[in-house]
Design an enzyme around this catalytic site. Structure first.
Site, PDB file in Angstrom:
ATOM      1  N   LYS A  11       0.825  -1.214   0.000  1.00 15.08           N
ATOM      2  CA  LYS A  11       0.000   0.000   0.000  1.00 15.08           C
ATOM      3  C   LYS A  11       0.865   1.274   0.000  1.00 15.08           C
ATOM      4  CE  LYS A  11      -3.813  -2.452   2.267  1.00 15.08           C
ATOM      5  NZ  LYS A  11      -4.764  -2.467   3.407  1.00 15.08           N
ATOM      6  N   TYR A  51     -12.781  -1.621  -3.119  1.00 13.17           N
ATOM      7  CA  TYR A  51     -13.206  -1.760  -1.712  1.00 13.17           C
ATOM      8  C   TYR A  51     -14.713  -1.601  -1.551  1.00 13.17           C
ATOM      9  CZ  TYR A  51      -8.317  -1.744  -0.248  1.00 13.17           C
ATOM     10  OH  TYR A  51      -7.000  -2.080  -0.049  1.00 13.17           O
ATOM     11  N   ASN A 114      -2.045  -0.173   6.998  1.00 11.07           N
ATOM     12  CA  ASN A 114      -1.502  -1.460   7.446  1.00 11.07           C
ATOM     13  C   ASN A 114      -0.607  -2.147   6.419  1.00 11.07           C
ATOM     14  OD1 ASN A 114      -3.481  -2.240   5.721  1.00 11.07           O
ATOM     15  ND2 ASN A 114      -4.630  -3.479   7.185  1.00 11.07           N
ATOM     16  N   HIS A 117      -1.993  -5.579   1.470  1.00 13.17           N
ATOM     17  CA  HIS A 117      -3.279  -6.246   1.280  1.00 13.17           C
ATOM     18  C   HIS A 117      -3.018  -7.705   0.937  1.00 13.17           C
ATOM     19  CE1 HIS A 117      -7.319  -7.085  -0.307  1.00 13.17           C
ATOM     20  NE2 HIS A 117      -6.701  -7.704  -1.296  1.00 13.17           N
ATOM     21  N   GLU A 128      -9.459  -9.863  -7.843  1.00 19.82           N
ATOM     22  CA  GLU A 128      -8.542  -8.759  -7.571  1.00 19.82           C
ATOM     23  C   GLU A 128      -7.351  -8.777  -8.532  1.00 19.82           C
ATOM     24  OE1 GLU A 128      -7.762  -9.334  -3.405  1.00 19.82           O
ATOM     25  OE2 GLU A 128      -9.786  -8.676  -2.842  1.00 19.82           O
TER      26      GLU A 128
HETATM   27  P1  CMP Z   1      -7.388  -4.698   4.194  1.00 18.70           P
HETATM   28  O1  CMP Z   1      -7.895  -5.760   5.116  1.00 18.70           O
HETATM   29  O2  CMP Z   1      -6.283  -5.006   3.257  1.00 18.70           O
HETATM   30  O3  CMP Z   1      -8.629  -4.124   3.361  1.00 18.70           O
HETATM   31  C1  CMP Z   1      -9.585  -3.300   4.000  1.00 18.70           C
HETATM   32  C2  CMP Z   1      -8.847  -2.146   4.624  1.00 18.70           C
HETATM   33  O4  CMP Z   1      -9.652  -1.228   5.349  1.00 18.70           O
HETATM   34  C3  CMP Z   1      -7.894  -2.704   5.695  1.00 18.70           C
HETATM   35  O5  CMP Z   1      -6.890  -3.456   5.088  1.00 18.70           O
HETATM   36  C4  CMP Z   1      -7.459  -1.420   6.341  1.00 18.70           C
HETATM   37  O6  CMP Z   1      -6.556  -0.680   5.520  1.00 18.70           O
HETATM   38  C5  CMP Z   1      -8.810  -0.689   6.371  1.00 18.70           C
HETATM   39  N1  CMP Z   1      -9.480  -0.945   7.638  1.00 18.70           N
HETATM   40  C6  CMP Z   1      -9.999  -2.089   8.083  1.00 18.70           C
HETATM   41  N2  CMP Z   1     -10.552  -1.942   9.304  1.00 18.70           N
HETATM   42  C7  CMP Z   1     -10.375  -0.655   9.614  1.00 18.70           C
HETATM   43  C8  CMP Z   1     -10.735   0.127  10.748  1.00 18.70           C
HETATM   44  N3  CMP Z   1     -11.401  -0.408  11.788  1.00 18.70           N
HETATM   45  N4  CMP Z   1     -10.417   1.420  10.744  1.00 18.70           N
HETATM   46  C9  CMP Z   1      -9.773   1.946   9.686  1.00 18.70           C
HETATM   47  N5  CMP Z   1      -9.398   1.267   8.579  1.00 18.70           N
HETATM   48  C10 CMP Z   1      -9.694  -0.024   8.546  1.00 18.70           C
END
Ligand code: CMP
Length: 139
Positions: A11, A51, A114, A117, A128
């Site tokens: 990311k 998303y 984070n 992905h 995807e």
């Molecule tokens: P990912 O699981 O790759 O895809 C969905 C994304 O939404 C996740 O990574 C985070 O980047 C974001 N995300 C998921 N949960 C939260 C949360 N509680 N608050 C903010 N961002 C979130």
């Protein structure tokens, strides 16, 4: 159908922090073969579509802004049990809960930013991967 493929994105925070090489090293060391790879940037429409499952969530707008603020690295990876093994390698969504040694434990700052992905199913890995790569870009 199990394809032994998964899809990942490093990311924007990973690209900004210069972590592409370190993260790709961990992916290679864990036994994943790279079938497709590129530096690319998602448009707002791309991120909203990618998303769309999260569109009712309170973090949706922040997620779209984050994922479109700079380039990402997109990749299709191959390994036995690719989806589950890759999710083990990256660790929990929230890096505070990610096991020591996982990519998110080492490289992610927060649940929203984070680092990486990983597809959550074989079906989504195919969807995807097809979203980001044409057939002639997959080897
Ligand atoms: P990912 O699981 O790759 O895809 C969905 C994304 O939404 C996740 O990574 C985070 O980047 C974001 N995300 C998921 N949960 C939260 C949360 N509680 N608050 C903010 N961002 C979130």
């Amino acid at each position: 159908m199990i394809t032994n493929r998964t899809f990942t994105m490093l990311k924007p925070d990973s690209v900004e922090k210069g972590n592409i090489g370190a993260i790709m090293n961990k992916i290679n060391a864990a036994g994943f073969k790279i079938l497709a790879l590129k530096l690319t940037k998602m448009s707002v429409l791309d991120a909203e579509n990618f998303y769309s499952v999260h569109k009712e969530r309170p973090f949706f707008n922040d997620l779209v802004e984050y994922m479109t603020r700079g380039p990402i690295v997109a990749a299709i990876l191959e390994k036995d049990n690719a989806v589950d093994d890759f999710r083990s390698l990256i660790g929990a969504t929230n890096p505070a809960e990610a096991a020591v040694g996982t990519i998110r434990n080492e490289f992610a700052d927060s649940i929203s930013e984070n680092a990486v992905h990983g597809s959550d199913s074989d079906e989504n890995a195919k969807i995807e991967g097809d979203f980001h790569f044409s057939g002639r870009e997959v080897y």
